[in-house]
Scaffold this active site. Structure first.
Site, PDB file in Angstrom:
ATOM      1  N   GLU A 110       0.876  -1.277  -0.175  1.00 31.58           N
ATOM      2  CA  GLU A 110       0.125  -0.073  -0.033  1.00 31.58           C
ATOM      3  C   GLU A 110       0.914   1.264  -0.152  1.00 31.58           C
ATOM      4  O   GLU A 110       0.346   2.326   0.244  1.00 31.58           O
ATOM      5  CB  GLU A 110      -0.839  -0.025   1.233  1.00 31.58           C
ATOM      6  N   TYR A 144       3.257   2.224   2.171  1.00 31.25           N
ATOM      7  CA  TYR A 144       3.872   2.255   3.456  1.00 31.25           C
ATOM      8  C   TYR A 144       5.403   2.159   3.272  1.00 31.25           C
ATOM      9  O   TYR A 144       5.996   1.794   2.234  1.00 31.25           O
ATOM     10  CB  TYR A 144       3.220   1.638   4.393  1.00 31.25           C
ATOM     11  N   ARG A 200       2.366  -8.819   4.455  1.00 30.25           N
ATOM     12  CA  ARG A 200       1.392  -8.470   3.418  1.00 30.25           C
ATOM     13  C   ARG A 200       2.285  -7.758   2.327  1.00 30.25           C
ATOM     14  O   ARG A 200       3.107  -6.661   2.389  1.00 30.25           O
ATOM     15  CB  ARG A 200       0.499  -7.260   3.889  1.00 30.25           C
ATOM     16  N   HIS A 221      -1.764   3.838  -1.973  1.00 28.74           N
ATOM     17  CA  HIS A 221      -2.932   4.680  -1.577  1.00 28.74           C
ATOM     18  C   HIS A 221      -2.904   5.977  -2.721  1.00 28.74           C
ATOM     19  O   HIS A 221      -3.836   6.578  -3.165  1.00 28.74           O
ATOM     20  CB  HIS A 221      -2.637   5.313  -0.363  1.00 28.74           C
ATOM     21  N   GLN A 248     -18.833   4.777   3.332  1.00 28.43           N
ATOM     22  CA  GLN A 248     -19.354   6.102   4.144  1.00 28.43           C
ATOM     23  C   GLN A 248     -19.067   6.486   5.797  1.00 28.43           C
ATOM     24  O   GLN A 248     -19.194   7.359   5.933  1.00 28.43           O
ATOM     25  CB  GLN A 248     -20.669   6.380   3.587  1.00 28.43           C
TER      26      GLN A 248
END
Length: 521
Positions: free
Chosen positions: A15, A17, A65, A103, A190
């Site tokens: 991701e 990081y 991961r 991201h 949401q």
């Protein structure tokens, strides 16, 4: 972690990081032993796994991961992913989990528009390259999807997160063969991710108890009250279900021939098909708790007054807001309900008034192509290289997603389009309409509709849009007439959802209000 009593730990190597930033040349510009060649750049994750294994011993689970699909320029190649996986196994990892996308990636990876199980094909590519188990993830929200992925050999295990916010009994219901009772994650973000980015407590749109279990409880009632719920949209379905769960007798009135309310329109929007799961869930709950569902039944004041109900909850929802401009009764004018609910035929050239959530949904619906929706088509539309011939598995996108319609999306205000959309999904909706060639015009004054088309003044310039239809998505108004009349005759009546406040068709607020009220009555 071991000293704290945990049985395992997951190391986040994806991701974008810190660990992921060491791995790729995109971000690793070091000139020491941790930079340069790929073999150097991957020493950081290898050392982390190796040193962790030494610290915790053999009887401890280490999940790594691994970013199998960076989806950014200068990301890893597939060959590099395989090399790293083997090194991570050698360093002592127990399991490798799949990481999808940084991201910073401009490709949706977890939003509702991503097909269910849409990225398990990436994990399948690595199957057999290592001997430890592989986990796949992203948009796995029902046991049937998970079983399909496993039986097709895409992974050894599956990972879920948001589905447990939607239904903490997901596993129990699956084991007991009650998947029809699962309150399914609809990947709207949401109340979970959007809340986190606003520094609010995370929760779930379809399960407001998530992360609020100590303050929102549905306790069984000793007293067997008789309750009426009017309207079976999101608010009404939630209220009736909680009341039924608590042991009350519930009459649920719905004027149409099915439950679901506005969700019946939402579920036909490309990328929102999972909203049908919420309707399925409430149908199951209505049966399970013996709720007396009265379809095609428009409740009247006299009927409710004479029904001897202990409490009445009015959830009559909203109606589309009309706009008053010259020629507003022209036959070319439709509203969003005409298009999405009543299936009125729409022409090839369309102007949409209103660029809120409804306007975006209608634009998405009208611009879809008939062959959309499959995993390969999704990957093609968003520029994912499934052959993995390029770094990060991204390719130059071509303009092959232009809609078969010419669509204008108009708004009165200035500034950025889609400002009211969700933090984590708004950019996706904007990008999707841009791909489809939707023309977005701000600072619009609506002048007249006639046989020539739609006359507007945009940024001080008058023009005529030669459209076949003008579709009004300019908000909605509460349908509170029944409540107003009932309040004159009784005190035990409540109003929630769109009937109480019509702004933004807020299902999150409607379900939360319904659940909180029903828990207290």
């Amino acid at each position: 972690a071991k000293e704290a009593g945990y049985d395992g730990v997951e190391i986040m190597g994806s991701e974008g990081y810190l660990i992921n930033q060491f791995i790729v040349s995109r971000t690793n510009h070091r000139e020491d032993k941790w930079g340069g060649e790929y073999s150097n750049r991957i020493q950081f994750p290898i050392e982390i796994v190796s040193q962790t294994r030494k610290a915790v011993g053999t009887d401890f689970i280490i999940i790594y991961r691994l970013s199998m699909l960076d989806l950014v320029d200068d990301g890893s190649t597939w060959e590099e992913v395989v090399v790293l996986a083997k090194e991570i196994e050698r360093a002592g990892a127990t399991i490798i989990n799949t990481g999808i996308g940084w991201h910073e990636a401009r490709i949706p990876t977890i939003g509702s528009m991503v097909p269910q199980g849409g990225f398990s094909w990436v994990t399948k590519r690595l199957m057999g390259a290592v001997s430890i188990p592989l986990i796949t993830t992203n948009r796995i929200n029902m046991p049937e999807i998970a079983e399909s992925i496993l039986s097709d050999g895409h992974a050894d295990m599956v990972s879920m997160a948001r589905p447990f916010l939607a239904d903490p009994e997901f596993i129990v219901k699956t084991i007991e063969g009650r998947s029809n009772e699962i309150n399914t994650c609809i990947a709207c973000n949401q109340a979970c991710l959007d809340h986190v980015f606003q520094l609010k407590v995370s929760s779930c749109i379809v399960n407001p108890r998530a992360c609020h279990e100590t303050i929102l409880n549905y306790k069984k009632s000793i007293e067997k009250k008789k309750m009426a719920v009017v309207g079976a949209g999101p608010a009404g379905m939630a209220a009736a279900t909680v009341l039924g769960m608590r042991g009350y007798h519930v009459d649920l009135f719905e004027s149409s021939d099915k439950i679901g309310g506005q969700f019946n329109m939402a579920k036909i929007i490309p990328g929102k098909e999972d909203y049908a799961h919420t309707i399925r869930y409430y149908n199951s709950m209505i049966v399970k708790y013996g709720i007396n569902l009265k379809l095609n039944s428009r409740a009247t004041v006299d009927q409710l007054v004479d029904g001897n109900y202990d409490e009445i909850i009015v959830c009559t929802g909203v109606n589309p807001r009309e706009i008053k401009i010259k020629g507003f009764q022209h036959p070319s004018i439709l509203n969003y309900a005409d298009v999405l609910e009543r299936k009125v035929k729409v022409g090839k050239k369309v102007a949409i008034i209103g660029a809120g959530g409804i306007g975006y949904d209608v634009a998405e619906f009208l611009s879809q192509k008939t062959n959309a929706g499959s995993i390969p088509k999704f990957m093609e539309e968003w520029g994912v290289d499934m052959a993995y011939n390029s770094r990060g598995a991204i390719r130059n996108q071509v303009d092959n997603n232009i809609s078969n319609r010419k669509i204008y999306l108009l708004k009165r205000s200035g500034g950025k389009f889609g400002k009211s959309l969700g933090k984590t999904t708004g950019w996706i909706h904007r990008a999707s309409l841009n791909k489809k060639g939707v023309i977005q015009i701000a600072n619009v004054e609506y002048l007249e509709i006639d046989k020539e088309g739609f006359h507007i003044n945009a940024n001080g310039k008058k023009m005529i849009l030669p459209v076949d239809n003008v579709i009004v998505c300019a908000g909605q108004v509460s349908d509170s007439k029944l409540y107003d009349e009932l309040k004159l005759k009784m005190s035990n009546v409540h109003i929630i959802g769109g009937a109480k406040l019509a702004s933004q068709l807020d299902a999150k607020r409607a379900i939360k209000e319904a659940s909180e009220l029903a828990s207290k009555l």
